[in-house]
Write an enzyme that holds these catalytic residues in place. Structure first.
Site, PDB file in Angstrom:
ATOM      1  CE1 TYR A  92      -9.174  -0.429   9.006  1.00 57.13           C
ATOM      2  CE2 TYR A  92      -9.814   0.932  10.885  1.00 57.13           C
ATOM      3  CZ  TYR A  92      -8.899   0.609   9.886  1.00 57.13           C
ATOM      4  OH  TYR A  92      -7.723   1.320   9.786  1.00 57.13           O
ATOM      5  CG  ASN A 110       0.588   1.146   4.900  1.00 56.62           C
ATOM      6  OD1 ASN A 110       0.189   1.835   5.835  1.00 56.62           O
ATOM      7  ND2 ASN A 110       0.302   1.440   3.624  1.00 56.62           N
ATOM      8  N   GLY A 156       0.823  -1.216   0.000  1.00 57.74           N
ATOM      9  CA  GLY A 156       0.000   0.000   0.000  1.00 57.74           C
ATOM     10  C   GLY A 156       0.850   1.256   0.000  1.00 57.74           C
ATOM     11  CB  ALA A 157       4.278   1.846  -0.951  1.00 55.43           C
ATOM     12  CB  ALA A 186     -12.416  -7.684  14.107  1.00 57.05           C
ATOM     13  CB  THR A 187      -9.058  -6.341   9.913  1.00 60.39           C
ATOM     14  OG1 THR A 187      -9.030  -4.900   9.921  1.00 60.39           O
ATOM     15  CG2 THR A 187     -10.319  -6.835   9.264  1.00 60.39           C
ATOM     16  CB  SER A 191      -6.325   1.158  13.240  1.00 54.01           C
ATOM     17  OG  SER A 191      -7.257   2.164  13.594  1.00 54.01           O
TER      18      SER A 191
HETATM   19  N1  LIG Z   1      -5.690   7.078   7.637  1.00 51.41           N
HETATM   20  C1  LIG Z   1      -5.974   6.754   8.880  1.00 51.41           C
HETATM   21  O1  LIG Z   1      -6.596   7.526   9.624  1.00 51.41           O
HETATM   22  C2  LIG Z   1      -5.524   5.434   9.447  1.00 51.41           C
HETATM   23  C3  LIG Z   1      -5.594   5.254  10.834  1.00 51.41           C
HETATM   24  C4  LIG Z   1      -5.182   4.047  11.382  1.00 51.41           C
HETATM   25  C5  LIG Z   1      -4.720   3.045  10.572  1.00 51.41           C
HETATM   26  N2  LIG Z   1      -4.670   3.229   9.216  1.00 51.41           N
HETATM   27  C6  LIG Z   1      -4.166   2.126   8.394  1.00 51.41           C
HETATM   28  O2  LIG Z   1      -3.043   2.561   7.687  1.00 51.41           O
HETATM   29  C7  LIG Z   1      -2.959   1.873   6.448  1.00 51.41           C
HETATM   30  C8  LIG Z   1      -2.831   2.868   5.307  1.00 51.41           C
HETATM   31  O3  LIG Z   1      -3.962   3.722   5.354  1.00 51.41           O
HETATM   32  P1  LIG Z   1      -4.044   5.078   4.493  1.00 51.41           P
HETATM   33  O4  LIG Z   1      -5.035   5.941   5.155  1.00 51.41           O
HETATM   34  O5  LIG Z   1      -2.665   5.574   4.230  1.00 51.41           O
HETATM   35  O6  LIG Z   1      -4.719   4.499   3.174  1.00 51.41           O
HETATM   36  P2  LIG Z   1      -4.855   5.065   1.701  1.00 51.41           P
HETATM   37  O7  LIG Z   1      -4.302   6.452   1.557  1.00 51.41           O
HETATM   38  O8  LIG Z   1      -6.258   4.810   1.311  1.00 51.41           O
HETATM   39  O9  LIG Z   1      -3.902   4.061   0.899  1.00 51.41           O
HETATM   40  C9  LIG Z   1      -4.157   2.694   0.940  1.00 51.41           C
HETATM   41  C10 LIG Z   1      -3.047   1.971   0.227  1.00 51.41           C
HETATM   42  O10 LIG Z   1      -3.315   0.572   0.286  1.00 51.41           O
HETATM   43  C11 LIG Z   1      -3.414   0.051  -1.014  1.00 51.41           C
HETATM   44  N3  LIG Z   1      -4.463  -0.956  -1.058  1.00 51.41           N
HETATM   45  C12 LIG Z   1      -5.676  -0.935  -0.482  1.00 51.41           C
HETATM   46  N4  LIG Z   1      -6.343  -2.054  -0.738  1.00 51.41           N
HETATM   47  C13 LIG Z   1      -5.533  -2.803  -1.515  1.00 51.41           C
HETATM   48  C14 LIG Z   1      -5.654  -4.086  -2.125  1.00 51.41           C
HETATM   49  N5  LIG Z   1      -6.752  -4.824  -2.003  1.00 51.41           N
HETATM   50  N6  LIG Z   1      -4.620  -4.524  -2.855  1.00 51.41           N
HETATM   51  C15 LIG Z   1      -3.508  -3.800  -3.005  1.00 51.41           C
HETATM   52  N7  LIG Z   1      -3.320  -2.604  -2.449  1.00 51.41           N
HETATM   53  C16 LIG Z   1      -4.335  -2.107  -1.726  1.00 51.41           C
HETATM   54  C17 LIG Z   1      -3.709   1.228  -1.932  1.00 51.41           C
HETATM   55  O11 LIG Z   1      -3.185   0.934  -3.208  1.00 51.41           O
HETATM   56  P3  LIG Z   1      -3.845   1.450  -4.589  1.00 51.41           P
HETATM   57  O12 LIG Z   1      -4.495   2.757  -4.312  1.00 51.41           O
HETATM   58  O13 LIG Z   1      -2.668   1.530  -5.531  1.00 51.41           O
HETATM   59  O14 LIG Z   1      -4.809   0.414  -4.971  1.00 51.41           O
HETATM   60  C18 LIG Z   1      -2.946   2.354  -1.240  1.00 51.41           C
HETATM   61  O15 LIG Z   1      -1.585   2.336  -1.614  1.00 51.41           O
HETATM   62  C19 LIG Z   1      -4.192   0.985   6.352  1.00 51.41           C
HETATM   63  O16 LIG Z   1      -3.874  -0.313   6.776  1.00 51.41           O
HETATM   64  C20 LIG Z   1      -5.148   1.643   7.345  1.00 51.41           C
HETATM   65  O17 LIG Z   1      -6.055   0.716   7.873  1.00 51.41           O
HETATM   66  C21 LIG Z   1      -5.053   4.406   8.638  1.00 51.41           C
END
Ligand SMILES: NC(=O)c1ccc[n+]([C@@H]2O[C@H](COP(=O)([O-])OP(=O)(O)OC[C@H]3O[C@@H](n4cnc5c(N)ncnc54)[C@H](OP(=O)(O)O)[C@@H]3O)[C@@H](O)[C@H]2O)c1
Length: 244
Positions: free
Chosen positions: A154, A89, A16-17, A156-157, A141
């Site tokens: 979510y 991530n 998820g980079a 739970a994951t 999270s």
């Molecule tokens: N933002 C928050 O407030 C927050 C808080 C706590 C935890 N988190 C966790 O932090 C992590 C990143 O979150 P973020 O907010 O930075 O997310 P984001 O900006 O939506 O980015 C998500 C990333 O994951 C990739 N992705 C998602 N589903 C995928 C799949 N099925 N296959 C391949 N790639 C996939 C996306 O790739 P593509 O776009 O290229 O498909 C993107 O690079 C997640 O695990 C989230 O649960 C986020």
């Protein structure tokens, strides 16, 4: 700076980079001397992240794979080869009334957020253990640690990731592999989530949401030798939200 015994930069796989937290992690790890495998689905965003790293003098390549597709994740692990650092991530979130979550979406959450991380660790950690070093960091999270209305599946994951982290530390740390989890609070990433992040931000002790780099710097620290005695922990990076 990270350095490999064979003179080549050590490799870090960041899932998820292509955006948000993962993108910031990729940039930080490249800065710290890793060759970064930028994973995601969107080739355009993947190429943009690789270019940003290369423009700064770093090394990176993009590998696409759908985390919800078990065969694609197996292929991703094979393509990554020997990695020094794995950052789990990539993932998706879903918030809403529990009655509104269909089983297909429930499975999609667990496939993307839990099974993919499990598969990558199962494929890559034994190699790290054999080489006697490595660092695995999963992105949990605060939703995995407190009850957020609408976040049962979510959360739970994310709790599953932390449970697996402890078990993986027990399994792999005796061979020199450190396994840790970072649990962010609300982080300003995807624009579509801004309203939710802003409302969660007011519940933190610092009364604000985080920028992605405030999370990625902690992950970069855990990936580095500076964290050489840290394994099996979950580090909340949540503005104090879960402290009270
Ligand atoms: N933002 C928050 O407030 C927050 C808080 C706590 C935890 N988190 C966790 O932090 C992590 C990143 O979150 P973020 O907010 O930075 O997310 P984001 O900006 O939506 O980015 C998500 C990333 O994951 C990739 N992705 C998602 N589903 C995928 C799949 N099925 N296959 C391949 N790639 C996939 C996306 O790739 P593509 O776009 O290229 O498909 C993107 O690079 C997640 O695990 C989230 O649960 C986020």
């Amino acid at each position: 700076m990270a350095e490999h015994s064979n003179g080549r930069p050590p490799v870090a796989l960041v899932t998820g980079a292509t955006s948000g937290i993962g993108r910031a992690v990729a940039l930080d790890l490249a800065r710290d001397g890793f060759e970064v495998i930028v994973h995601g689905r969107d080739p355009g965003r993947g190429a943009a992240t690789v270019k940003e790293i290369e423009d700064k003098g770093g090394h990176a390549r993009f590998v696409a794979a759908d985390l919800a597709d078990a065969d694609a994740v197996t292929a991703l692990a094979a393509e990554a080869g020997e990695v020094e650092v794995l950052v789990n991530n990539g993932g998706i979130s879903w918030f809403g009334p529990s009655a509104d979550l269909d089983t297909e979406t429930f499975d999609h959450l667990f496939d993307s957020n839990v099974r993919a991380a499990y598969q990558l660790v199962a494929a890559l950690a034994p190699g790290m253990a054999k080489r006697g070093h490595g660092s695995i960091i999963s992105v949990d999270s605060m939703a995995g640690h407190i009850g957020l209305a609408g976040g049962a599946a979510y959360g739970a994951t994310k709790a599953a990731l932390t449970a697996m982290t402890r078990a993986w530390a027990a399994e792999f740390s005796p061979s020199g592999v450190r396994v840790n989890t970072v649990a962010p609070g609300p982080v300003f990433t995807a624009e579509s989530k801004r309203e939710l992040i802003e409302s969660l931000a007011t519940t933190t002790l610092l009364d604000r949401g985080a920028q992605p780099q405030e999370i990625s710097e902690v992950i970069a620290f855990l990936a580095s030798d500076k964290a050489s005695y840290i394994t099996g922990v979950v580090i909340p990076v949540d503005g104090g939200r879960t402290a009270v």
